[in-house]
Every structure is written in structure tokens, then in C-alpha cells.
Design a protein around this motif. Structure first.
Motif, mmCIF file in Angstrom:
data_model
loop_
_atom_site.group_PDB
_atom_site.id
_atom_site.type_symbol
_atom_site.label_atom_id
_atom_site.label_comp_id
_atom_site.label_asym_id
_atom_site.label_seq_id
_atom_site.Cartn_x
_atom_site.Cartn_y
_atom_site.Cartn_z
ATOM 1 N N THR A 287 0.869 -1.169 0.000
ATOM 2 C CA THR A 287 0.000 0.000 0.000
ATOM 3 C C THR A 287 0.909 1.224 0.000
ATOM 4 O OG1 THR A 287 -1.683 -1.191 1.245
ATOM 5 C CG2 THR A 287 -1.816 1.219 1.241
ATOM 6 N N VAL B 109 -3.886 7.517 -0.878
ATOM 7 C CA VAL B 109 -3.529 6.163 -0.490
ATOM 8 C C VAL B 109 -3.798 5.252 -1.682
ATOM 9 C CG1 VAL B 109 -3.995 4.263 1.094
ATOM 10 C CG2 VAL B 109 -4.133 6.626 1.909
ATOM 11 N N VAL C 248 -6.231 2.762 6.183
ATOM 12 C CA VAL C 248 -5.066 3.551 6.597
ATOM 13 C C VAL C 248 -5.583 4.677 7.470
ATOM 14 C CG1 VAL C 248 -3.174 5.022 5.815
ATOM 15 C CG2 VAL C 248 -3.776 2.963 4.520
ATOM 16 N N ILE D 161 1.663 5.486 -0.147
ATOM 17 C CA ILE D 161 1.221 6.854 0.101
ATOM 18 C C ILE D 161 1.760 7.695 -1.052
ATOM 19 C CG2 ILE D 161 1.319 8.839 1.645
ATOM 20 C CD1 ILE D 161 -0.245 6.366 2.736
#
Length: 82
Positions: free
Chosen positions: A8, A38, A49, A10
Motif C-alpha cells: 500500500t 492512499v 489507513v 502513500i
């Protein structure tokens, strides 16, 4: 962040900045008007998140904001300074 979701990412202004491979928490440096997103496109499951800490001079996005993504890129927020 669960280690099984380590891919995942950012994103800041559309650019991948950090993922969760080494830590379940990350720090990013942002500036006024940066767009923070995200990227959970690597997973069919829902990935959550949570924004757990911010500098005192950040007005938005808000502390404790939770974003859920599932094969998508979701907006955490546009940075606004106080």
C-alpha cells in the motif's frame, strides 16, 4: 498496517512516496496544497489507513482520518496549513 498490505503506497501529488514494507507507520513531509492519497490498487481486499499524527501547523487533513481503499486510489486530503 498489517504486513500483508505492505504494498500500500502513500502518494503525494500523484508520486509514490512511501509504502509499508518496513514499518507499519510512516512519516512524510508535506507542504501547503500537497495532495495526499492512499494507493491500494495492489489488493482486492479493503485496506484501511489511519492518519495517526500530524504537525501542529497542519489544519487539514484531520488527525484520525481513516481511508479505506480496495483496488483503488483514495484521497486522504489536500494539505492546508494553519
Amino acid at each position: 498496517m498489517d504486513k500483508k498490505y505492505s504494498e500500500t503506497w502513500i502518494l503525494v501529488n500523484g508520486e509514490p512516496l512511501h509504502n509499508f514494507k518496513t514499518d507499519d507507520e510512516i512519516k512524510i513531509k508535506v507542504y501547503e496544497n500537497d495532495l495526499v492519497e492512499v494507493d491500494g490498487t495492489a489488493y482486492t481486499e479493503r485496506v484501511k489507513v489511519k492518519l495517526q499524527g500530524i504537525s501542529k501547523n497542519i489544519d487539514s487533513p484531520k488527525l484520525d482520518t481513516i481511508i479505506t481503499t480496495s483496488q483503488s486510489i483514495e484521497i486522504l486530503g489536500k494539505v492546508r496549513l494553519k
